[in-house]
Design a protein around this motif. Sequence first.
Motif, short mmCIF file in Angstrom:
data_model
loop_
_atom_site.label_atom_id
_atom_site.label_comp_id
_atom_site.label_asym_id
_atom_site.label_seq_id
_atom_site.Cartn_x
_atom_site.Cartn_y
_atom_site.Cartn_z
N ASP A 250 0.83 -1.20 0.00
CA ASP A 250 0.00 0.00 0.00
C ASP A 250 0.87 1.26 0.00
OD1 ASP A 250 -2.51 -1.27 -0.02
OD2 ASP A 250 -2.41 -1.62 2.14
N LEU A 253 2.60 1.61 -3.42
CA LEU A 253 1.65 2.08 -4.43
C LEU A 253 1.39 3.59 -4.26
CD1 LEU A 253 -0.91 -0.87 -4.53
CD2 LEU A 253 0.54 -0.08 -6.42
N CYS A 275 5.15 -11.51 -3.71
CA CYS A 275 4.34 -12.62 -3.20
C CYS A 275 5.23 -13.79 -2.82
CB CYS A 275 3.33 -13.08 -4.26
SG CYS A 275 2.17 -11.79 -4.77
N GLU A 280 -1.31 -16.15 -2.96
CA GLU A 280 -1.39 -14.70 -2.79
C GLU A 280 -1.65 -13.96 -4.12
OE1 GLU A 280 1.97 -13.07 -0.71
OE2 GLU A 280 2.28 -14.94 0.37
N ALA A 283 -5.22 -11.90 -5.04
CA ALA A 283 -5.41 -10.68 -4.27
C ALA A 283 -4.39 -9.62 -4.69
CB ALA A 283 -5.30 -10.97 -2.78
N PHE A 284 -3.16 -10.04 -4.96
CA PHE A 284 -2.12 -9.10 -5.40
C PHE A 284 -2.51 -8.45 -6.72
CE2 PHE A 284 1.90 -8.53 -7.84
CZ PHE A 284 2.43 -7.50 -7.08
N ALA A 286 -5.48 -8.17 -8.02
CA ALA A 286 -6.67 -7.34 -7.82
C ALA A 286 -6.31 -6.00 -7.21
CB ALA A 286 -7.68 -8.08 -6.95
N LYS A 287 -5.37 -5.99 -6.28
CA LYS A 287 -4.97 -4.73 -5.64
C LYS A 287 -4.29 -3.80 -6.64
CE LYS A 287 -3.98 -4.26 -1.35
NZ LYS A 287 -3.39 -4.23 0.02
N LEU A 288 -3.43 -4.35 -7.49
CA LEU A 288 -2.78 -3.52 -8.50
C LEU A 288 -3.82 -2.90 -9.45
CD1 LEU A 288 0.33 -5.64 -9.60
CD2 LEU A 288 0.19 -3.88 -7.83
N ALA A 290 -7.02 -2.39 -8.89
CA ALA A 290 -7.88 -1.44 -8.18
C ALA A 290 -7.17 -0.11 -7.98
CB ALA A 290 -8.32 -2.03 -6.84
N TRP A 291 -5.87 -0.16 -7.65
CA TRP A 291 -5.10 1.08 -7.47
C TRP A 291 -5.08 1.86 -8.79
CZ3 TRP A 291 -0.66 3.16 -9.63
CH2 TRP A 291 -0.12 4.26 -8.96
N ASN A 294 -8.47 3.46 -9.37
CA ASN A 294 -8.70 4.60 -8.49
C ASN A 294 -7.90 5.81 -8.91
OD1 ASN A 294 -10.53 3.23 -6.84
ND2 ASN A 294 -8.93 2.48 -5.46
#
Length: 296
Positions: A250, A253, A275, A280, A283-284, A286-288, A290-291, A294
């Motif tokens: 986080d 990013l 990872c 993992e 989720a990894f 998906a987070k990239l 989503a960032w 956003n």
Amino acid sequence: MVKMSIGLLGIERLIGGDFAGVVDVARQAEEAGIDMLSITDHVVMGEHLENYPYGSFPLPLDYPWFEPMTVLAAIAGGTRHIRLSTGVLISTLRPAVPLAKQLATLDVMSRGRVTIGLGIGWQKEEYDASGLPWDNRYTRLDEQVAVCKLLWSQAPTSFHGKTVNFDRIHAFPRPVQVGGIPLWFGLKPTEKNFARIAEYGDGWIPMERDPVVLAEHITALRNAFAAKGRAPEDAKVRVGIRPADGHDLDAVLASSKAVVDAGADVLEFIVSAWCKTGAELPAFFAKLAAWRDNLR
């Protein structure tokens, strides 16, 4: 808009040592919305790792360097949208004409998803083992790219250079992408290399990650594009993002926004650096994604 890429270096550590599972990893990344993936190239390794110009070389001599075109072809068959790249292909270890055919075929088989990264490598041993001269590697690179662009657009065509010579040859298939395959270069940030990229290429893959320094380099690159009569914004840049102290994704990013502001178009994360297990990965990814969303 910034895009997200994953680097596949070391991915076999996360999937039980079975590198063939990389196709499944690519599919997971695609499903999560990752834009691009890349694989790193070495044909052979010499023992003088101290010659690596970017600090301590991070891998042992027995690390398995899988052949990029073969890997990307397998991934192309198992995915539909994610773009396929290298970071970088040491293209000067390959003959120009077969390279043009390989890349065109990969673009056809992936339905136009190739954005290839090209470079010259840093090991003289690879050139020696391949029976190629180290001293003229930049000439080889320039002529390779010129030959690829000719074979992807004209027939018959001829070329007479210092490293490649042919008369009236016909090469098909051609890449699916209009204008040919985007060519990005992993080269040092020099005035001559920026002019080279502006002349032959579409993007740059720097080793530099400091946003302040990057901004200066990216401005110089885009000025080189303008000097060639090209739109400065056509010069694309892919920057690798590495873990910071504490391995806090986080936080990294959040700090990566400065890299985007410096002019980076693509941020790349080597998955094995972030990872520890295959579990993992979803989720990894998906987070990239989503960032990125956003940020937009």
